[in-house]
Design a protein around this motif. Structure first.
Motif, PDB file in Angstrom:
ATOM      1  N   THR A 132     -61.859  63.423  41.514  1.00  0.00           N
ATOM      2  CA  THR A 132     -60.778  62.740  40.653  1.00  0.00           C
ATOM      3  C   THR A 132     -61.441  61.502  40.204  1.00  0.00           C
ATOM      4  O   THR A 132     -62.629  61.144  40.535  1.00  0.00           O
ATOM      5  N   PRO A 133     -60.971  60.994  39.133  1.00  0.00           N
ATOM      6  CA  PRO A 133     -61.936  59.561  38.859  1.00  0.00           C
ATOM      7  C   PRO A 133     -61.801  58.603  39.569  1.00  0.00           C
ATOM      8  O   PRO A 133     -62.714  57.929  39.864  1.00  0.00           O
ATOM      9  N   THR A 159     -67.204  49.511  34.274  1.00  0.00           N
ATOM     10  CA  THR A 159     -65.982  48.471  34.254  1.00  0.00           C
ATOM     11  C   THR A 159     -64.981  48.843  35.537  1.00  0.00           C
ATOM     12  O   THR A 159     -65.093  49.545  36.356  1.00  0.00           O
ATOM     13  N   ASN A 160     -64.119  47.832  35.643  1.00  0.00           N
ATOM     14  CA  ASN A 160     -63.010  47.857  36.823  1.00  0.00           C
ATOM     15  C   ASN A 160     -61.785  48.366  36.270  1.00  0.00           C
ATOM     16  O   ASN A 160     -60.640  47.822  36.899  1.00  0.00           O
ATOM     17  N   PHE A 161     -61.813  48.816  34.981  1.00  0.00           N
ATOM     18  CA  PHE A 161     -60.462  49.074  34.407  1.00  0.00           C
ATOM     19  C   PHE A 161     -59.891  50.349  35.082  1.00  0.00           C
ATOM     20  O   PHE A 161     -60.463  51.056  35.814  1.00  0.00           O
ATOM     21  N   ASP A 197     -56.609  56.061  28.518  1.00  0.00           N
ATOM     22  CA  ASP A 197     -55.998  55.685  27.164  1.00  0.00           C
ATOM     23  C   ASP A 197     -57.241  55.639  26.227  1.00  0.00           C
ATOM     24  O   ASP A 197     -57.393  55.809  25.000  1.00  0.00           O
ATOM     25  N   MET A 198     -58.499  54.697  26.757  1.00  0.00           N
ATOM     26  CA  MET A 198     -59.553  54.729  26.005  1.00  0.00           C
ATOM     27  C   MET A 198     -60.268  55.849  25.596  1.00  0.00           C
ATOM     28  O   MET A 198     -60.931  55.698  24.644  1.00  0.00           O
ATOM     29  N   ALA A 250     -65.472  58.697  29.853  1.00  0.00           N
ATOM     30  CA  ALA A 250     -64.622  58.282  30.901  1.00  0.00           C
ATOM     31  C   ALA A 250     -65.772  57.800  31.858  1.00  0.00           C
ATOM     32  O   ALA A 250     -65.442  56.971  32.949  1.00  0.00           O
ATOM     33  N   LYS A 251     -66.877  58.815  32.294  1.00  0.00           N
ATOM     34  CA  LYS A 251     -67.629  58.373  33.415  1.00  0.00           C
ATOM     35  C   LYS A 251     -68.382  57.018  33.315  1.00  0.00           C
ATOM     36  O   LYS A 251     -68.603  56.474  34.103  1.00  0.00           O
ATOM     37  N   GLU A 252     -68.812  56.675  32.006  1.00  0.00           N
ATOM     38  CA  GLU A 252     -69.482  55.322  31.771  1.00  0.00           C
ATOM     39  C   GLU A 252     -68.268  54.527  32.189  1.00  0.00           C
ATOM     40  O   GLU A 252     -68.807  53.264  32.657  1.00  0.00           O
ATOM     41  N   GLN A 253     -67.129  54.595  31.594  1.00  0.00           N
ATOM     42  CA  GLN A 253     -66.141  53.242  31.749  1.00  0.00           C
ATOM     43  C   GLN A 253     -66.079  53.318  33.235  1.00  0.00           C
ATOM     44  O   GLN A 253     -65.724  52.099  33.912  1.00  0.00           O
ATOM     45  N   LEU A 254     -65.676  54.511  34.021  1.00  0.00           N
ATOM     46  CA  LEU A 254     -65.440  54.260  35.534  1.00  0.00           C
ATOM     47  C   LEU A 254     -66.849  53.520  36.154  1.00  0.00           C
ATOM     48  O   LEU A 254     -66.650  53.076  37.321  1.00  0.00           O
TER      49      LEU A 254
END
Length: 300
Positions: A268-269, A238-240, A247-248, A231-235
């Motif tokens: 928080t995220p 990306t801009n998702f 969900d990912m 999740a840290k990587e995606q945050l």
């Protein structure tokens, strides 16, 4: 010419639904003697007593010798052949039942890891010879064969070493590695610890004990930490939206994800992403000032 001693059991003798012996035997193979490519209807465990040979399953070829063995699973195409110079002598048992697959996983064997090493050849040979020589009848024979089969598996499981990717690991480490690989492959799904334990083929409590002993954490904590690291990587990258990132990473509820993230990260995220982006901007500005300083210093 191959010399073989074989005993098969009729279906009425295979009345143990969880695990039943189909056949067993002992063979002294001729140089180059082979079997297959072929598909078998039941599980077969071979154990090499002497000599050498090769076992091929799919695109993988294993070179085996004394005190090593291999598993054949039902409906899987395999081929095996004795060495031309030092042909192997091996014993085997064929078996089936609703417990067969789980038992093999508990021992550490599967399609992915089909070979093993074990120094119990003399005991295994004695078990097979006792079955081959048995002249018991009816119920007595079935119970005797069943007892010998479980003794066979017990000796295999005791001190077995699983061969995987060119090195050997004990079966406890194998269970943990298989669980970790399952988590890394399936973390985006809503898997639970019982799904991991079921895949590995051990109980949830035993898997927890192994994780605590080897990784010093629980399976659930490892799964959570792995998900949140992704999740840290995606945050960061990306801009998702927070919901999509959740969900990912295997969280169907974004509120549950945000709560877990804050509990482990302290933010928080949204806060994490904002601070991370600010830190990136600060680092970028610092790098630009650094480059400008040296550029001016180099100016004559």
């Amino acid at each position: 010419m191959e010399k073989s001693w074989v005993k098969t059991f009729e279906r009425q003798e295979q009345d143990f639904g969880e695990l039943s012996l189909c056949h067993c035997g002992y063979s002294i193979c001729a140089p180059g003697h082979s079997f297959g490519p072929a598909v078998r209807p039941n599980y077969i465990l071979h154990y090499v007593l002497d000599g050498r040979g090769t076992y091929r399953i799919g695109s993988r070829t294993y070179h085996l010798e004394r005190e090593q063995g291999f598993l054949i699973e039902p409906n899987v195409m395999t081929f095996y052949q004795a060495d031309a110079q030092q042909p192997w002598t091996y014993l085997w048992i064929g078996f089936q039942g609703t417990r067969a697959d789980q038992l093999m996983r508990e021992i550490g064997l599967s399609y992915r890891v089909p070979t093993f090493s074990s120094g119990c050849g003399a005991e295994l040979l004695q078990i097979v010879q006792q079955i081959l020589q048995s002249d018991r009848a009816d119920v007595e024979l079935r119970l005797f064969v069943q007892a010998q089969m479980y003794t066979f598996f017990s000796r295999i499981a005791h001190g077995v070493f699983i061969q995987n990717g060119g090195f050997q690991m004990d079966k406890q480490n194998y269970y943990v590695q298989a669980a970790v690989e399952y988590i890394q492959t399936n973390y985006a799904r809503s898997i639970k610890v019982h799904d991991i334990a079921e895949y590995v083929g051990v109980s949830r409590s035993y898997l927890t004990t192994l994780f605590q002993s080897i990784l010093h954490t629980s399976p659930n904590a490892y799964l959570t930490n792995f998900r949140l690291s992704r999740a840290k990587e995606q945050l960061t990258l990306t801009n998702f939206s927070i919901g999509i990132v959740a969900d990912m990473c295997g969280y169907q509820d974004s509120l549950v994800f945000s709560k877990a993230f804050k509990q482990h990260v302290g933010l928080t995220p949204s806060q994490y992403r904002k601070l991370d982006r600010a830190a990136q901007q600060e680092n970028l500005q610092s790098e630009r000032e650094h480059q400008l300083y040296f550029a001016e210093a180099d100016t004559p």
